[in-house]
Design an enzyme around this catalytic site. Structure first.
Site, PDB file in Angstrom:
ATOM      1  N   ASP A  82       8.085   2.368  -7.607  1.00  0.00           N
ATOM      2  CA  ASP A  82       8.410   1.326  -8.579  1.00  0.00           C
ATOM      3  C   ASP A  82       8.829   1.968  -9.898  1.00  0.00           C
ATOM      4  O   ASP A  82       8.155   2.868 -10.405  1.00  0.00           O
ATOM      5  CB  ASP A  82       7.175   0.432  -8.789  1.00  0.00           C
ATOM      6  CG  ASP A  82       7.446  -0.747  -9.697  1.00  0.00           C
ATOM      7  OD1 ASP A  82       8.592  -1.250  -9.701  1.00  0.00           O
ATOM      8  OD2 ASP A  82       6.512  -1.175 -10.400  1.00  0.00           O
ATOM      9  N   ALA A 206       5.725 -10.434 -12.795  1.00  0.00           N
ATOM     10  CA  ALA A 206       5.230 -11.721 -12.307  1.00  0.00           C
ATOM     11  C   ALA A 206       3.770 -11.978 -12.658  1.00  0.00           C
ATOM     12  O   ALA A 206       3.321 -13.128 -12.610  1.00  0.00           O
ATOM     13  CB  ALA A 206       5.412 -11.819 -10.796  1.00  0.00           C
TER      14      ALA A 206
END
Length: 278
Positions: A82, A206
């Protein structure tokens, strides 16, 4: 089963109208929790590490740990870098056996982002590559950006074509870390990007969004949703609770942290519509 790549995983999500949950881990307990959650929900899952996490332990360690868990699992598990912040780190993770990588050139100008991303897609071969266009603000791990630079739909289409990436993280008003106020998401922009870009789209930042906001984004074309900050908070809270009764047994308080992460991951898998999709 062995670790899988994210290519078929995300294309299936795109076709069937759900999103794969992508969860950042820091240690073995969090990895165990995510795989257990995926098993319980019968959901495909991505496990991720950031550059900061890979300073704590090298990619070979995390890959081996997740690969061992995936081998025993009956649901698809992918291992993803990531926010890879350099060509060298992406290359290290590919060599270590990661089945998906992200190269984040969003701090560069448009052409610089394309050039760096293209370098990674060229060496990745059949391994899927995610990139980011625009800038998701906030702070996560060692990543910190002030403000959000929204993704332009026309640029997104050109970027995808010129780089050869297999998924694209877009900036529509989310932020990394803990939100200071309720985020305002530009879902119409997301729909415009979806109309111009064929590859799967990714939502970062998120943690802290409402269930309804995540589901609205999935309905508008998001195929992968990243979760990090909430998982860290949940694990830390669990360890604090377990430490009260078992202060000298890391297994005991690690188990409490693991349970909290699993419960949270299961919740988000269901919200993303991934439950039962494995």
């Amino acid at each position: 089963m062995p670790l899988v790549t994210t290519q078929e995983m995300l294309l299936d999500a795109q076709k069937r109208g759900y999103a794969v949950g992508a969860f950042n881990i820091e240690n073995m307990e969090m990895a165990q929790a995510i795989v257990a959650a995926a098993e319980a929900q019968r959901a495909p899952v991505m496990i991720q590490t950031t550059p900061g996490t890979l300073k704590y332990a090298p990619p070979e360690v995390y890959q081996a740990m997740v690969a061992a868990l995936a081998e025993k699992a009956s649901v698809p598990v992918a291992m993803h870098l990531d926010h890879g912040d350099s060509f060298d780190l992406a290359q290290r993770c590919l060599k270590a056996g990661y089945t998906s990588v992200m190269i984040d050139g969003s701090r560069l100008d448009y052409e610089g982002n394309i050039a760096l991303t293209r370098q990674v897609t060229d060496i990745a071969g059949e391994i899927p590559v995610e990139a980011e266009l625009g800038k998701v603000g906030g702070k996560e791990d060692t990543l910190q950006d002030e403000g959000c630079l929204y993704t332009d739909p026309d640029e997104a289409a050109e970027f995808a074509a010129r780089t050869g990436v297999t998924s694209l993280a877009v900036a529509i008003g989310t932020a990394h870390g803990v939100y200071k106020e309720k985020p305002r998401l530009d879902v119409e922009r997301l729909k415009a990007i979806r109309a111009k870009v064929e590859i799967p789209l990714v939502l970062h930042g998120a943690s802290g969004l409402s269930h309804e906001q995540v589901q609205e984004c999935v309905a508008a074309g998001i195929c992968k949703v990243n979760f990090a900050t909430e998982l860290r908070i949940a694990y830390t809270e669990g360890v604090k609770e377990g430490f009260e009764s078992s202060p000298i047994d890391p297994k005991a308080y690690g188990k409490v942290g693991r349970a909290k992460v699993q419960a949270l991951a299961e919740k988000w898998m269901a919200v993303c519509g991934a439950s039962g999709k494995a």
